[in-house]
Design a protein around this motif. Structure first.
Motif, short mmCIF file in Angstrom:
data_model
loop_
_atom_site.label_atom_id
_atom_site.label_comp_id
_atom_site.label_asym_id
_atom_site.label_seq_id
_atom_site.Cartn_x
_atom_site.Cartn_y
_atom_site.Cartn_z
N VAL A 31 -3.36 4.24 0.13
CA VAL A 31 -2.69 3.68 1.30
C VAL A 31 -1.42 2.98 0.84
O VAL A 31 -1.44 2.21 -0.12
N PHE A 32 -0.32 3.26 1.54
CA PHE A 32 0.92 2.52 1.34
C PHE A 32 0.96 1.45 2.42
O PHE A 32 0.83 1.76 3.61
N ILE A 33 1.10 0.21 2.00
CA ILE A 33 1.12 -0.90 2.96
C ILE A 33 2.49 -1.58 2.88
O ILE A 33 2.87 -2.11 1.84
N HIS A 34 3.21 -1.50 3.98
CA HIS A 34 4.51 -2.16 4.10
C HIS A 34 4.25 -3.58 4.59
O HIS A 34 3.46 -3.77 5.51
N ILE A 35 4.91 -4.56 3.98
CA ILE A 35 4.60 -5.95 4.26
C ILE A 35 5.87 -6.73 4.55
O ILE A 35 6.86 -6.62 3.83
N ARG A 36 5.82 -7.52 5.61
CA ARG A 36 6.91 -8.45 5.91
C ARG A 36 6.41 -9.83 5.50
O ARG A 36 5.30 -10.24 5.83
N LEU A 37 7.27 -10.54 4.76
CA LEU A 37 6.92 -11.88 4.26
C LEU A 37 7.65 -12.96 5.04
O LEU A 37 8.75 -12.74 5.53
N ASP A 38 7.03 -14.12 5.09
CA ASP A 38 7.65 -15.30 5.68
C ASP A 38 8.72 -15.79 4.70
O ASP A 38 8.40 -16.27 3.61
N GLN A 39 9.97 -15.63 5.09
CA GLN A 39 11.07 -15.92 4.16
C GLN A 39 11.61 -17.33 4.28
O GLN A 39 12.75 -17.60 3.92
N THR A 40 10.79 -18.27 4.75
CA THR A 40 11.27 -19.65 4.82
C THR A 40 11.46 -20.24 3.43
O THR A 40 12.17 -21.21 3.25
N SER A 41 10.81 -19.61 2.43
CA SER A 41 10.98 -20.05 1.05
C SER A 41 11.24 -18.81 0.19
O SER A 41 10.49 -17.84 0.24
N PHE A 42 12.31 -18.85 -0.60
CA PHE A 42 12.64 -17.70 -1.45
C PHE A 42 11.57 -17.48 -2.51
O PHE A 42 11.34 -16.37 -2.96
N THR A 78 1.97 -6.41 8.54
CA THR A 78 1.75 -5.24 7.69
C THR A 78 1.78 -3.97 8.53
O THR A 78 1.51 -4.00 9.73
N ARG A 79 2.09 -2.87 7.88
CA ARG A 79 1.98 -1.54 8.48
C ARG A 79 1.44 -0.63 7.39
O ARG A 79 2.01 -0.54 6.31
N SER A 80 0.33 0.03 7.67
CA SER A 80 -0.33 0.87 6.67
C SER A 80 -0.14 2.34 6.98
O SER A 80 -0.14 2.75 8.14
#
Length: 158
Positions: free
Chosen positions: A69-80, A137-139
């Motif tokens: 499975v390829f899992i695309h992930i968006r992260l909370d970018q409030t902290s680098f 996430t999107r799998s």
């Protein structure tokens, strides 16, 4: 970097890429060198970082690890630092074969290999939740694998 490599170096890289267990004696025959100079070239290629290591290609299906499975992930970018924390956490998960930072709609992508869809669901419910900064996430489940690679293909080097 490739300007430091001559035709024989490139031949050695191509052969080791396709046949990593090729004995030096055989490798030397293929590149028309004697054993000693061929061995020295391989050691130099290792020392200079052209060869990172040697690996066995393990048959995942034989081990019952059929689901990729390829899992695309968006992260909370409030902290680098979230990117570094995420990468460190992913290192600890044996199911994750690969991890990349991306441009575009998602920040990162991981490739996960597990035994079954149930194991994938367990991974998502128990382990994905422990990864820092994950907000979406999107799998995508792999249906069939058509081509895989193991490092840079030396055919790309001129």
């Amino acid at each position: 970097m490739s300007e430091q490599l001559d035709r024989i170096d490139l031949q050695i890289l191509r052969l080791l890429h396709s046949k990593g267990r090729l004995p030096i004696v055989e490798l030397a025959k293929h590149v028309n060198l004697t054993t000693s100079p061929c061995s020295e070239r391989v050691k130099r290629l290792e020392r200079e970082g052209y060869i990172n290591g040697y690996h066995a290609e393990i048959n995942a299906e034989k081990l019952g690890l059929d689901v990729q499975v390829f899992i695309h992930i968006r992260l909370d970018q409030t902290s680098f630092s979230i990117f570094e924390k995420f990468a460190q956490a992913v290192e600890l998960l044996p199911e994750v074969e690969e991890c990349y930072s991306l441009s575009g709609d998602f920040d990162t992508m991981i490739k996960v290999r597990v035994k079954s869809m149930k194991a994938y669901q367990e991974f998502m419910s128990s382990k994905m939740g422990t990864l820092p900064g994950v907000i979406q996430t999107r799998s995508e489940v792999v249906i069939e694998e058509h081509k895989t690679g193991y490092g840079v293909n030396p055919e790309l080097i001129s």
